[in-house]
Design a protein around this motif. Structure first.
Motif: not given
Lengths: 498, 210
Positions: A338, A342, A361, A370-372, A374-375, A378, A406
């Motif tokens: 992840f 970025r 990602y 989870a960060d990935a 969600n991104d 988005f 998340h």
């Protein structure tokens, strides 16, 4: 002096001062069981639990300590602890008593277990899974210490004496609230006093060697948490003439964490600065990190990488960060994948490459980072980075990330449910996600709901009030209006006591 | 790519928008429009450098008027912005013949604020702007007028007759600086500070990245 200067720079420029920095909330549940009714009694477990409880109190933990507790009371204690852990930064459980393994699961045996064989005892015990679920919602760090490999009361030649820790999320099934089982790879450590199948010594004196080593090491100032458990292991090996070796399972996130000492100030920094704070590591620990990185330890690789991403640091070297993260990513570390994504997206340490960014990602997302997830949700919803807008796919991704608890995804999903575009979900669901998002410490949610509640429809606001009331966090009228009482209740749900 | 360039490209993004406006009257608070930045949701700070230099509206020349736009991506950038914004207020309060000198001092102070290793290119550009502006003031100095201020904020006057010409040249010095900063910091899209919060498409709600 350099470290002090760095700390000053980091804390001041990050907008925090010693007086403004939000204090961490640390909670612990400490259990010691010695006086068993039918199973053989133990000697030092209560002493050990007291020692650990005192040590943790000295480290600003709110400690709930139980001695000789039965199953029903233990279950209540764990449920209460689970609620409290939700708004805590750190949740720790220490258990000293009999434990055993059955069918791939670990069990903590309370005083009143009366069965005479293993399978019956399991049904009268608390599983490790239950304990993991209880700590799971703590925001930063989750530690479960099982000082429970004393003598196996049911050992027989046919028994498989392997102590297996079942941290695979898939095996525990889904919970009744539809959220996924605990995922320790987000920062849960389970520590056993001894290796699988081996016995943990009770010790000649009043405390076991493991408890003594743990108590001493917990207090050590400026010792990073990952290195801390290694030191416990080394200490116990030494104390027991190499006959007992503690083991840890699960994994810590790439954020550095310090239990004691001035370095602990970095624990409350916000996202961007927190990762860079690896730089406060003392030289001897940095050496250890380098050695671990050489061995391919992915957390060490990440720590070193993050240190080199801080422009304020002399070590600033984004190209090297990329190289280190690539190693960790190649080894399958989802967080590294992840973070690498970025860097590709922003063109830091590497020429900007949107395709590679997306590739990474997706790698991280496929690994349930989870960060990935969600991104990607988005980006699919908004149509960023050249991705064609795909609302349905976006919603699926938000749902997946929300199931992983998340914080932002839970809010995002709540928002879209409220908009009426998520099939099969109601205002109650929206409210539930808003509540969980608050509980997870999402400050943006608190701000949005406090400043801009009308962003959400009245029926969602009403459902949220009902949920807050159910949790005894709100006692005002259920009218969907977010007056001062509701707002106070939102803050309480978030974890601010006034 | 050299480390210096990359340094600027990262946590120290400085985006400059050169708004070409041909008008004799400019609103005091001109909004800055930068198409590509908008999507990225970059917040803007506008030290009105031209206003700093040129004085009240009635004396505005009909030439291009550059404006600064700095990205608040981190504390160092905002420090620089703070210096320039503070200088704008200060310089505007002075008589027009002192403003170029005031601008020179402001850029010098902004350069000191850019002390981090990755800000080397920005620092060098800001220092050069300061030197060039000082030279401009010297060449047109009004020796009979008093020096005002003290310490790092000592300002010299240019001849009254030269005020407009000095202003024009000052603007071109600043534009050049802007171009240098823009070139070394790379394209807008490479800025590290992408938007974390966005208004959801087709909704009044906001949604968040991780």
């Amino acid at each position: 002096m350099v470290r002090a200067a760095f700390l000053f720079v980091v804390l001041v420029l990050a907008g925090l001062t010693a007086t403004e920095a939000a204090a961490e909330k640390r909670v612990a549940l400490v259990i010691g069981i010695a006086d068993y009714s039918t199973v053989p009694k133990l000697k030092n477990t209560i002493n050990d639990s007291r020692l650990i409880a005192d040590t943790l109190r000295g480290l600003d933990f709110e400690v709930t300590n139980f001695a000789d507790i039965g199953k029903a009371d233990l279950r209540v204690a764990i449920d209460r602890f689970a609620f409290v852990a939700e708004t805590a930064d750190v949740a720790l459980v220490y258990y000293a008593g009999h434990g055993m393994e059955l069918g791939g699961q670990n069990f903590l045996i309370p005083t009143d277990a009366t069965a005479s064989n293993r399978s019956d005892v399991a049904s009268q015990s608390i599983s490790l899974d239950e304990v993991l679920r209880a700590v799971d919602k703590a925001r930063q760090l989750r530690i479960v210490v099982l000082d429970s490999c004393r003598n196996d009361p049911f050992s027989s030649p046919d028994d498989k004496s392997l102590t297996v820790v079942n941290i695979d999320p898939g095996s525990s099934g889904t919970r009744s609230d539809g959220l996924a089982p605990p995922s320790p790879d987000r920062g849960t450590l389970v520590a056993f006093a001894a290796e699988a199948g081996k016995v943990a010594l009770d010790g000649a004196g009043n405390n076991s060697p493991f408890a003594i080593a743990l108590a001493n090491t917990l207090k050590t100032p400026d010792l990073e948490i990952g290195l801390m458990f290694r030191r416990v292991r080394d200490s116990v090996l030494q104390r027991t003439g190499n006959s007992q070796e503690p083991h840890t399972y699960g994994s810590l996130s790439g954020n550095p964490y310090f239990l004691a000492g001035r370095s602990a100030e970095i624990n409350v920094l916000d996202k961007a600065d927190r990762k860079n704070a690896w730089a406060v590591l003392r030289p001897d620990q940095e050496e250890q990190l380098l050695a671990l990185a050489q061995d391919g330890d992915t957390r060490a690789l990440k720590g070193l990488a993050y240190m080199r991403l801080d422009p304020k640091e002399k070590r600033y070297n984004p190209e090297e960060s990329v190289a280190l993260l690539k190693k960790a990513a190649a080894a399958g570390d989802a967080e590294a994948q992840f973070e690498l994504a970025r860097l590709y997206e922003r063109g830091i340490g590497v020429p900007q490459d949107i395709e590679k960014a997306l590739e990474h990602y997706w790698k991280a997302a496929d690994n349930d980072f989870a960060d990935a997830v969600n991104d990607l949700g988005f980006l699919h919803f908004q149509g960023g980075l050249g991705i064609v807008r795909d609302q349905k796919k976006a919603i699926g991704l938000f749902e997946k990330a929300a199931a992983l608890r998340h914080p932002e995804a839970m809010f995002n999903l709540a928002a879209l449910i409220d908009d009426g575009i998520v099939p099969g979900k109601s205002a109650e669901d929206s409210a539930r996600y808003l509540y969980e998002s608050l509980r997870s410490g999402n400050e943006d949610v608190l701000k949005q709901l406090s400043d801009n509640p009308r962003m959400f429809k009245e029926r969602t606001r009403l459902a949220l009030q009902k949920r807050l009331a159910d949790q005894q966090l709100y006692s005002g009228s259920l009218d969907g209006q977010f007056g001062p009482q509701t707002k106070r209740s939102l803050r309480r749900a978030y974890g601010i006591e006034e | 790519m050299s480390k210096i360039n990359q340094g600027l490209q990262k946590i120290a993004p400085v985006t400059i928008a050169v708004a070409m406006t041909v008008t004799s009257v400019l609103p005091a608070q001109a909004a800055v429009q930068v198409a590509s930045d908008r999507e990225m949701g970059i917040t803007t700070a506008v030290p009105e450098t031209y206003a700093m230099l040129l004085g009240p509206r009635s004396t505005l020349p009909t030439v291009m008027i550059p404006e600064f736009e700095l990205v608040f991506s981190d504390s160092a950038t905002s420090q620089i912005t703070r210096v320039l914004k503070g200088a704008t207020r200060e310089c505007r309060a002075l008589a027009s013949e002192y403003r170029a000198s005031c601008a020179a001092a402001a850029f010098k102070r902004a350069a000191s604020a850019a002390s981090r290793p990755d800000y080397r290119a920005a620092r060098s550009a800001l220092n050069k702007a300061s030197r060039d502006l000082s030279r401009l003031v010297s060449r047109n100095a009004d020796r009979s007028a008093p020096t005002i201020g003290s310490g790092r904020k000592k300002y010299k006057a240019v001849k009254k007759a030269a005020v407009r010409a000095v202003a024009k040249q000052a603007i071109s010095i600043i534009s050049e600086t802007q171009t240098k900063l823009l070139r070394s910091s790379g394209s807008v899209k490479r800025k590290t500070h992408y938007k974390r919060i966005a208004q959801a498409v087709g909704s009044t709600k906001v949604i968040f990245r991780s």
